[in-house]
Scaffold this active site. Sequence first.
Site, PDB file in Angstrom:
ATOM      1  N   CYS A 131      10.763 -21.159 -55.622  1.00 43.05           N
ATOM      2  CA  CYS A 131      11.715 -20.122 -55.994  1.00 43.05           C
ATOM      3  C   CYS A 131      11.237 -18.956 -56.770  1.00 43.05           C
ATOM      4  O   CYS A 131      11.730 -17.696 -56.451  1.00 43.05           O
ATOM      5  CB  CYS A 131      12.780 -20.731 -57.044  1.00 43.05           C
ATOM      6  SG  CYS A 131      12.154 -21.359 -58.533  1.00 43.05           S
TER       7      CYS A 131
ATOM      8  N   CYS B 163      13.287 -21.078 -65.528  1.00 43.98           N
ATOM      9  CA  CYS B 163      12.844 -22.085 -64.638  1.00 43.98           C
ATOM     10  C   CYS B 163      13.578 -23.314 -64.264  1.00 43.98           C
ATOM     11  O   CYS B 163      14.264 -23.787 -65.433  1.00 43.98           O
ATOM     12  CB  CYS B 163      11.590 -22.668 -65.427  1.00 43.98           C
ATOM     13  SG  CYS B 163      10.757 -24.032 -64.830  1.00 43.98           S
TER      14      CYS B 163
ATOM     15  N   ASP C 274      -4.048 -23.874 -80.498  1.00 44.19           N
ATOM     16  CA  ASP C 274      -4.023 -22.682 -79.880  1.00 44.19           C
ATOM     17  C   ASP C 274      -5.099 -21.640 -80.297  1.00 44.19           C
ATOM     18  O   ASP C 274      -5.469 -20.729 -79.572  1.00 44.19           O
ATOM     19  CB  ASP C 274      -2.600 -22.149 -80.430  1.00 44.19           C
ATOM     20  CG  ASP C 274      -2.102 -20.795 -79.826  1.00 44.19           C
ATOM     21  OD1 ASP C 274      -2.404 -20.557 -78.893  1.00 44.19           O
ATOM     22  OD2 ASP C 274      -1.466 -19.998 -80.642  1.00 44.19           O
TER      23      ASP C 274
ATOM     24  N   CYS D 137       5.870 -27.503 -58.769  1.00 42.17           N
ATOM     25  CA  CYS D 137       6.428 -26.364 -59.160  1.00 42.17           C
ATOM     26  C   CYS D 137       7.177 -25.935 -57.668  1.00 42.17           C
ATOM     27  O   CYS D 137       6.745 -25.777 -56.718  1.00 42.17           O
ATOM     28  CB  CYS D 137       5.649 -25.304 -59.285  1.00 42.17           C
ATOM     29  SG  CYS D 137       5.989 -23.620 -59.895  1.00 42.17           S
TER      30      CYS D 137
ATOM     31  N   CYS E 217       8.852 -13.169 -75.591  1.00 41.85           N
ATOM     32  CA  CYS E 217       9.891 -13.141 -74.616  1.00 41.85           C
ATOM     33  C   CYS E 217       9.802 -14.418 -73.929  1.00 41.85           C
ATOM     34  O   CYS E 217       8.839 -15.058 -73.611  1.00 41.85           O
ATOM     35  CB  CYS E 217       9.408 -11.936 -73.654  1.00 41.85           C
ATOM     36  SG  CYS E 217      10.499 -11.841 -72.256  1.00 41.85           S
TER      37      CYS E 217
ATOM     38  N   CYS F 241      11.035 -11.527 -64.965  1.00 40.70           N
ATOM     39  CA  CYS F 241      10.165 -10.886 -65.914  1.00 40.70           C
ATOM     40  C   CYS F 241      10.785  -9.183 -65.965  1.00 40.70           C
ATOM     41  O   CYS F 241      10.848  -8.669 -65.109  1.00 40.70           O
ATOM     42  CB  CYS F 241       8.601 -10.971 -65.516  1.00 40.70           C
ATOM     43  SG  CYS F 241       7.624  -9.864 -66.757  1.00 40.70           S
TER      44      CYS F 241
END
Length: 297
Positions: free
Chosen positions: A188, A244, A131, A185, A237, A195
């Site tokens: 949709c 999903c 990360d 993916c 968040c 968000c």
Amino acid sequence: MDALVREVLASMKSSRLPLVGTASPDVGDRDREALGRWVSEGRFLGMDYMARTAAWRASLLQWIPWVRGLFVAALPYNTCKTFSAHAIRKGGAWVSRYAWGRDYHRVMVSRLRPASRLLESRGFRARICVDSAPLLERAFGVKAGLGFVGKNGCLTHPQWGSYLFLGEIVTDLPTKDTGAVADVCWGCERCMRACPAGAFAAPYVLDARRCLSYWTVEHRGAFPKEAPRLKGHLFGCDRCQEVCPFNLEAPLAEEPEFRPRKGFQAPSPDEILGFGLREWEDRASGSALRRAGIEGL
């Protein structure tokens, strides 16, 4: 060489890293150009380090000249089906599920260390990255066959969804791309519509200037007038991931280290405001919540 690659991957698997693969060090023109546009448009907001290290992220060889390959791992962390909207309606202050349990940096580093030591024992260099290193983790995750990038910008595995911690071992052992999985993916766009602050400028393009995760995790100091309303979010968040379809169908991860600590899922605002420094230090020890600090929360 191929035998050693297989041995390293087997070591990673034995360290309870279910998704592993290899990648060559070049990120490719598509990801390089997308990063350049994102930085030039100022979508990083206060994360100045993203602009400072953009050249390294675009070309890993500029950062580590000796790199010849990467071993990439993904670890699912979704241990509970609680949803942020439900918790916030009940008066909780939402903490993103990646911060419920033990700090993932520590977990991933500890699980990658045996494979790293194996490489070093065979005379190769090895550097563990989790990360905080300046490399495009999701791009290498795709090259290593660990998933595809969804419209919310998250690496998504067809079975495990996008609740994935990523980690890499950068090495001078040459490795090839495992091969990308199919990009399935859906059309949709649930993630974009869900968000709460309208942070998606376009599919696959997240604008930190509107992202609640940026404002509750990365931002320091007072909130300016143009900051979005937090709407019950305390640290991070999960909205774009919670809706999903791949996450809704994914199995729960059997990872005790990532199960919610008491009071870390959706604590009451009064509880957070009542923390003294000593209690905070005790409660947040070994937690990703320490990034925000008691003053930030």
